[in-house]
Design a protein around this motif. Structure first.
Motif, mmCIF file in Angstrom:
data_model
loop_
_atom_site.group_PDB
_atom_site.id
_atom_site.type_symbol
_atom_site.label_atom_id
_atom_site.label_comp_id
_atom_site.label_asym_id
_atom_site.label_seq_id
_atom_site.Cartn_x
_atom_site.Cartn_y
_atom_site.Cartn_z
ATOM 1 N N LEU A 51 0.534 -7.493 -7.954
ATOM 2 C CA LEU A 51 -0.510 -8.406 -8.394
ATOM 3 C C LEU A 51 -1.571 -7.609 -9.128
ATOM 4 O O LEU A 51 -2.065 -6.616 -8.621
ATOM 5 N N ARG A 52 -1.914 -8.058 -10.298
ATOM 6 C CA ARG A 52 -3.003 -7.422 -11.037
ATOM 7 C C ARG A 52 -4.229 -8.309 -10.844
ATOM 8 O O ARG A 52 -4.307 -9.404 -11.390
ATOM 9 N N LEU A 53 -5.148 -7.811 -10.038
ATOM 10 C CA LEU A 53 -6.366 -8.539 -9.734
ATOM 11 C C LEU A 53 -7.486 -7.964 -10.588
ATOM 12 O O LEU A 53 -7.714 -6.764 -10.574
ATOM 13 N N GLU A 54 -8.160 -8.800 -11.331
ATOM 14 C CA GLU A 54 -9.203 -8.287 -12.209
ATOM 15 C C GLU A 54 -10.530 -8.961 -11.956
ATOM 16 O O GLU A 54 -10.604 -10.142 -11.717
ATOM 17 N N TYR A 55 -11.543 -8.189 -12.018
ATOM 18 C CA TYR A 55 -12.912 -8.669 -12.063
ATOM 19 C C TYR A 55 -13.606 -7.705 -13.006
ATOM 20 O O TYR A 55 -13.391 -7.771 -14.200
ATOM 21 N N ASP A 56 -14.367 -6.766 -12.494
ATOM 22 C CA ASP A 56 -14.944 -5.750 -13.364
ATOM 23 C C ASP A 56 -13.945 -4.630 -13.647
ATOM 24 O O ASP A 56 -13.943 -4.047 -14.710
ATOM 25 N N SER A 57 -13.136 -4.317 -12.652
ATOM 26 C CA SER A 57 -12.122 -3.283 -12.851
ATOM 27 C C SER A 57 -10.804 -3.801 -12.297
ATOM 28 O O SER A 57 -10.775 -4.459 -11.269
ATOM 29 N N PRO A 58 -9.725 -3.520 -12.997
ATOM 30 C CA PRO A 58 -8.429 -4.041 -12.540
ATOM 31 C C PRO A 58 -7.929 -3.321 -11.287
ATOM 32 O O PRO A 58 -8.139 -2.131 -11.121
ATOM 33 N N LEU A 59 -7.316 -4.073 -10.421
ATOM 34 C CA LEU A 59 -6.657 -3.504 -9.245
ATOM 35 C C LEU A 59 -5.248 -4.037 -9.234
ATOM 36 O O LEU A 59 -5.032 -5.249 -9.356
ATOM 37 N N ILE A 60 -4.314 -3.140 -9.095
ATOM 38 C CA ILE A 60 -2.934 -3.562 -8.933
ATOM 39 C C ILE A 60 -2.605 -3.402 -7.458
ATOM 40 O O ILE A 60 -2.723 -2.319 -6.899
ATOM 41 N N LEU A 61 -2.258 -4.516 -6.839
ATOM 42 C CA LEU A 61 -1.902 -4.517 -5.430
ATOM 43 C C LEU A 61 -0.408 -4.787 -5.357
ATOM 44 O O LEU A 61 0.057 -5.845 -5.771
ATOM 45 N N GLY A 62 0.319 -3.805 -4.877
ATOM 46 C CA GLY A 62 1.763 -3.931 -4.818
ATOM 47 C C GLY A 62 2.303 -3.505 -3.470
ATOM 48 O O GLY A 62 1.548 -3.285 -2.514
ATOM 49 N N PRO A 63 3.608 -3.345 -3.406
ATOM 50 C CA PRO A 63 4.245 -3.035 -2.120
ATOM 51 C C PRO A 63 3.806 -1.702 -1.523
ATOM 52 O O PRO A 63 3.721 -1.576 -0.299
ATOM 53 N N GLY A 64 3.503 -0.719 -2.354
ATOM 54 C CA GLY A 64 3.077 0.586 -1.832
ATOM 55 C C GLY A 64 1.739 0.507 -1.125
ATOM 56 O O GLY A 64 1.579 1.026 -0.014
ATOM 57 N N LYS A 65 0.767 -0.136 -1.753
ATOM 58 C CA LYS A 65 -0.550 -0.258 -1.142
ATOM 59 C C LYS A 65 -0.487 -1.161 0.091
ATOM 60 O O LYS A 65 -1.140 -0.882 1.100
ATOM 61 N N ALA A 66 0.299 -2.216 0.019
ATOM 62 C CA ALA A 66 0.442 -3.104 1.175
ATOM 63 C C ALA A 66 1.062 -2.338 2.344
ATOM 64 O O ALA A 66 0.608 -2.460 3.484
ATOM 65 N N GLU A 67 2.077 -1.553 2.059
ATOM 66 C CA GLU A 67 2.735 -0.776 3.114
ATOM 67 C C GLU A 67 1.786 0.277 3.679
ATOM 68 O O GLU A 67 1.761 0.521 4.883
ATOM 69 N N LEU A 68 0.996 0.902 2.814
ATOM 70 C CA LEU A 68 0.019 1.891 3.271
ATOM 71 C C LEU A 68 -0.995 1.234 4.208
ATOM 72 O O LEU A 68 -1.289 1.764 5.282
ATOM 73 N N LEU A 69 -1.521 0.077 3.826
ATOM 74 C CA LEU A 69 -2.452 -0.652 4.694
ATOM 75 C C LEU A 69 -1.814 -0.960 6.047
ATOM 76 O O LEU A 69 -2.429 -0.758 7.099
ATOM 77 N N SER A 70 -0.596 -1.446 6.005
ATOM 78 C CA SER A 70 0.111 -1.809 7.227
ATOM 79 C C SER A 70 0.294 -0.598 8.148
ATOM 80 O O SER A 70 0.046 -0.670 9.358
ATOM 81 N N ARG A 71 0.710 0.515 7.570
ATOM 82 C CA ARG A 71 0.946 1.719 8.391
ATOM 83 C C ARG A 71 -0.346 2.328 8.909
ATOM 84 O O ARG A 71 -0.380 2.845 10.022
ATOM 85 N N ILE A 72 -1.398 2.299 8.110
ATOM 86 C CA ILE A 72 -2.689 2.792 8.601
ATOM 87 C C ILE A 72 -3.121 1.940 9.787
ATOM 88 O O ILE A 72 -3.594 2.462 10.802
ATOM 89 N N GLY A 73 -2.939 0.641 9.680
ATOM 90 C CA GLY A 73 -3.270 -0.246 10.790
ATOM 91 C C GLY A 73 -2.480 0.073 12.041
ATOM 92 O O GLY A 73 -3.013 0.073 13.153
ATOM 93 N N ARG A 74 -1.200 0.379 11.872
ATOM 94 C CA ARG A 74 -0.331 0.666 13.025
ATOM 95 C C ARG A 74 -0.582 2.053 13.602
ATOM 96 O O ARG A 74 -0.595 2.236 14.815
ATOM 97 N N LEU A 75 -0.815 3.038 12.722
ATOM 98 C CA LEU A 75 -0.921 4.428 13.166
ATOM 99 C C LEU A 75 -2.353 4.902 13.385
ATOM 100 O O LEU A 75 -2.564 5.914 14.050
ATOM 101 N N GLY A 76 -3.326 4.210 12.792
ATOM 102 C CA GLY A 76 -4.719 4.618 12.945
ATOM 103 C C GLY A 76 -5.070 5.894 12.214
ATOM 104 O O GLY A 76 -6.048 6.559 12.551
#
Length: 128
Positions: free
Chosen positions: A18-43
């Motif tokens: 997903l390319r989310l734009e406001y002032d600066s573009p953010l691409i949110l994809g499977p890598g970032k989602a997986e990183l968030l998920s693992r940080i949540g699980r592993l702390g």
């Protein structure tokens, strides 16, 4: 409904970016989602990066990118040292991950026929 060998041989993988734009573009994809998920699980950002086969520097870059893009941080981290460090997914981060996963599910379910049609149009894999 009859399925062809192409459709039943292997289920299609869905990787949305997903390319989310406001002032600066953010691409949110499977890598970032997986990183968030693992940080949540592993702390831990470093443990999540290690588990993903990613460098700690790359993981930090992705975390900083996401934290800068959203109104509130998605990851809250504490430095290591004698008291230990760690990272937690903030409520905003949990919402971001939940919405991303919901969109994956929505596309996989509601777009099933179109995904199957696109998959059928792909060139067959070669056995090299």
């Amino acid at each position: 409904m009859t399925q062809t060998a192409n459709q039943t041989a292997a289920p299609h993988r869905l990787r949305i970016k997903l390319r989310l734009e406001y002032d600066s573009p953010l691409i949110l994809g499977p890598g970032k989602a997986e990183l968030l998920s693992r940080i949540g699980r592993l702390g831990s950002i470093s443990a999540a990066a290690r588990e993903m086969g990613m460098s700690y520097k790359r993981a930090w870059t992705l975390v900083e990118e996401m934290n800068a893009a959203f109104a509130d941080p998605v990851i809250d981290s504490a430095r290591g040292g004698a008291g230990g460090g760690g990272a937690t997914v903030t409520p905003t981060g949990q919402q971001v991950l939940a919405h991303y996963r919901a969109l994956e599910t929505l596309l996989r379910e509601a777009g099933h026929d179109d995904l199957q049609a696109l998959n059928a149009l792909l060139r067959p894999e070669r056995a090299d």
